[in-house]
Design a protein around this motif. Structure first.
Motif, PDB file in Angstrom:
ATOM      1  N   VAL A  50      -7.895  12.991  17.948  1.00 14.24           N
ATOM      2  CA  VAL A  50      -9.030  13.576  17.663  1.00 14.24           C
ATOM      3  C   VAL A  50      -8.690  15.239  17.439  1.00 14.24           C
ATOM      4  O   VAL A  50      -8.197  15.902  18.399  1.00 14.24           O
ATOM      5  N   VAL A  51      -9.030  15.698  16.111  1.00 17.27           N
ATOM      6  CA  VAL A  51      -8.815  17.134  16.276  1.00 17.27           C
ATOM      7  C   VAL A  51     -10.210  18.029  15.894  1.00 17.27           C
ATOM      8  O   VAL A  51     -10.496  17.924  14.547  1.00 17.27           O
ATOM      9  N   PRO A  52     -10.625  18.234  16.833  1.00 22.60           N
ATOM     10  CA  PRO A  52     -12.174  18.800  16.507  1.00 22.60           C
ATOM     11  C   PRO A  52     -12.098  20.403  15.852  1.00 22.60           C
ATOM     12  O   PRO A  52     -11.312  21.109  16.127  1.00 22.60           O
ATOM     13  N   VAL A  53     -13.273  20.690  15.632  1.00 25.85           N
ATOM     14  CA  VAL A  53     -13.664  22.083  15.116  1.00 25.85           C
ATOM     15  C   VAL A  53     -14.622  22.452  16.213  1.00 25.85           C
ATOM     16  O   VAL A  53     -15.615  21.795  16.453  1.00 25.85           O
ATOM     17  N   ASP A  54     -14.393  23.715  16.665  1.00 29.58           N
ATOM     18  CA  ASP A  54     -15.596  24.464  17.695  1.00 29.58           C
ATOM     19  C   ASP A  54     -16.812  24.451  17.113  1.00 29.58           C
ATOM     20  O   ASP A  54     -17.109  24.872  15.866  1.00 29.58           O
ATOM     21  N   GLY A  55     -18.021  24.032  17.534  1.00 27.21           N
ATOM     22  CA  GLY A  55     -19.057  23.729  16.843  1.00 27.21           C
ATOM     23  C   GLY A  55     -20.144  22.778  17.296  1.00 27.21           C
ATOM     24  O   GLY A  55     -19.692  21.790  17.975  1.00 27.21           O
ATOM     25  N   SER A  56     -21.099  22.746  16.488  1.00 23.74           N
ATOM     26  CA  SER A  56     -22.132  21.649  16.866  1.00 23.74           C
ATOM     27  C   SER A  56     -21.341  20.202  16.566  1.00 23.74           C
ATOM     28  O   SER A  56     -21.807  19.298  17.078  1.00 23.74           O
ATOM     29  N   HIS A  57     -20.489  19.884  15.674  1.00 22.62           N
ATOM     30  CA  HIS A  57     -20.050  18.737  15.505  1.00 22.62           C
ATOM     31  C   HIS A  57     -19.118  18.314  16.723  1.00 22.62           C
ATOM     32  O   HIS A  57     -19.102  16.938  16.750  1.00 22.62           O
ATOM     33  N   TRP A  58     -18.681  19.225  17.267  1.00 27.43           N
ATOM     34  CA  TRP A  58     -17.808  18.564  18.527  1.00 27.43           C
ATOM     35  C   TRP A  58     -18.831  17.964  19.638  1.00 27.43           C
ATOM     36  O   TRP A  58     -18.530  17.117  20.347  1.00 27.43           O
ATOM     37  N   LEU A  59     -19.837  18.849  19.654  1.00 28.10           N
ATOM     38  CA  LEU A  59     -20.975  18.290  20.866  1.00 28.10           C
ATOM     39  C   LEU A  59     -21.289  16.820  20.530  1.00 28.10           C
ATOM     40  O   LEU A  59     -21.500  15.849  21.397  1.00 28.10           O
TER      41      LEU A  59
END
Length: 70
Positions: free
Chosen positions: A8-17
């Protein structure tokens, strides 16, 4: 995901939550989860439910905070 391993390569922000909750459930179902995240982030934190790998970035936490506030 068929082999039970996820990168998983997440982006900081609401999608990560939201994504973190999904990763917790996948881990409970026996999947091996590796999260690749920048060394400077606001919300992406380690968890016992996945392996965290960090990569370097050319900015500081203060610069990131200014961008988010702008």
């Amino acid at each position: 995901a068929a082999a039970g391993k996820l990168l998983v390569v997440p982006v900081d922000g609401s999608h990560w939550l939201s994504m973190r909750e999904v990763l917790d459930v996948l881990r409970q179902r026996g999947h091996e989860v590796v999260v690749l995240a920048p060394e400077i982030s606001l919300r992406i934190k380690p968890s016992p439910n996945f392996v965290m790998k960090r990569y370097s970035v050319p900015y500081t936490k203060e610069e990131l905070m200014k961008e988010f506030q702008a």
